[in-house]
Design a protein around this motif. Structure first.
Motif, PDB file in Angstrom:
ATOM      1  N   UNK A 257     -36.796 -29.090  25.352  1.00  0.00           N
ATOM      2  CA  UNK A 257     -37.527 -29.971  24.444  1.00  0.00           C
ATOM      3  C   UNK A 257     -38.929 -29.411  24.250  1.00  0.00           C
ATOM      4  N   UNK A 258     -39.307 -29.261  22.997  1.00  0.00           N
ATOM      5  CA  UNK A 258     -40.618 -28.693  22.706  1.00  0.00           C
ATOM      6  C   UNK A 258     -41.449 -29.675  21.900  1.00  0.00           C
TER       7      UNK A 258
ATOM      8  N   UNK B 258     -34.438 -28.353  21.011  1.00  0.00           N
ATOM      9  CA  UNK B 258     -34.057 -27.095  20.364  1.00  0.00           C
ATOM     10  C   UNK B 258     -32.927 -26.436  21.147  1.00  0.00           C
ATOM     11  N   UNK B 259     -31.738 -26.417  20.576  1.00  0.00           N
ATOM     12  CA  UNK B 259     -30.597 -25.804  21.245  1.00  0.00           C
ATOM     13  C   UNK B 259     -30.438 -24.345  20.831  1.00  0.00           C
TER      14      UNK B 259
ATOM     15  N   UNK C   9     -32.445 -24.278  14.898  1.00  0.00           N
ATOM     16  CA  UNK C   9     -32.923 -25.661  14.920  1.00  0.00           C
ATOM     17  C   UNK C   9     -34.407 -25.733  14.612  1.00  0.00           C
ATOM     18  N   UNK C  10     -35.130 -24.748  15.111  1.00  0.00           N
ATOM     19  CA  UNK C  10     -36.571 -24.763  14.941  1.00  0.00           C
ATOM     20  C   UNK C  10     -36.955 -24.547  13.479  1.00  0.00           C
TER      21      UNK C  10
ATOM     22  N   UNK D  99     -40.767 -34.870  32.574  1.00  0.00           N
ATOM     23  CA  UNK D  99     -39.512 -35.410  33.090  1.00  0.00           C
ATOM     24  C   UNK D  99     -38.310 -34.557  32.698  1.00  0.00           C
ATOM     25  N   UNK D 100     -38.555 -33.490  31.973  1.00  0.00           N
ATOM     26  CA  UNK D 100     -37.464 -32.574  31.667  1.00  0.00           C
ATOM     27  C   UNK D 100     -37.551 -31.337  32.544  1.00  0.00           C
ATOM     28  N   UNK D 101     -37.972 -31.542  33.777  1.00  0.00           N
ATOM     29  CA  UNK D 101     -38.065 -30.452  34.737  1.00  0.00           C
ATOM     30  C   UNK D 101     -36.693 -29.822  34.971  1.00  0.00           C
TER      31      UNK D 101
END
Ligand code: ZN
Length: 113
Positions: free
Chosen positions: A3-4, A19-20, A24-25, A47-49
């Motif tokens: 996730x960016x 972004x998979x 996507x970007x 929280x996306x550690x």
């Protein structure tokens, strides 16, 4: 999860996107002005550690609150960290068991009976 965070160069609005793949970007558009002139920011979404980050942060000496163990991703983390500190290779079987424990705790108990 990749996730960016982005900032729009036109209106300075910020947005987050999952972004998979690289395409996507390119499809991203600013929700404010619809522009594609976005700049990727350093992600602050802690929280996306990754599990590696969790292991690095994890202090096995400190006690954890109940809420820590309610997060099923933390189950087995302490054992894993200890094993790593002692240089023990738990092997892929351990990973499989851990994954089972996280997703279907009942099955692990059944297997060991
Ligand atoms: Zn914009």
């Amino acid at each position: 999860m990749p996730i960016y965070e982005y900032a729009c160069r036109n209106c300075h609005r910020e947005l987050q996107a999952l972004i998979m793949k690289a395409e996507d970007e390119k499809d991203l558009a600013c929700p404010g002005c619809g522009g594609h002139n976005l700049k990727r920011l350093i992600s602050r979404v802690s929280y996306h550690q990754s599990e590696e980050d969790r292991l690095a942060d994890f202090d096995s000496a400190s006690s954890r609150s109940d809420s820590f163990y309610r997060d099923s991703r933390n189950i087995g983390l302490q054992a894993k960290k200890r094993a790593r500190e002692m240089g023990v290779d738990l092997g892929s079987g351990f990973e499989e068991k851990l994954e089972k424990l996280r997703t279907d705790p009942g099955s692990v108990i059944r297997d060991s009976e």
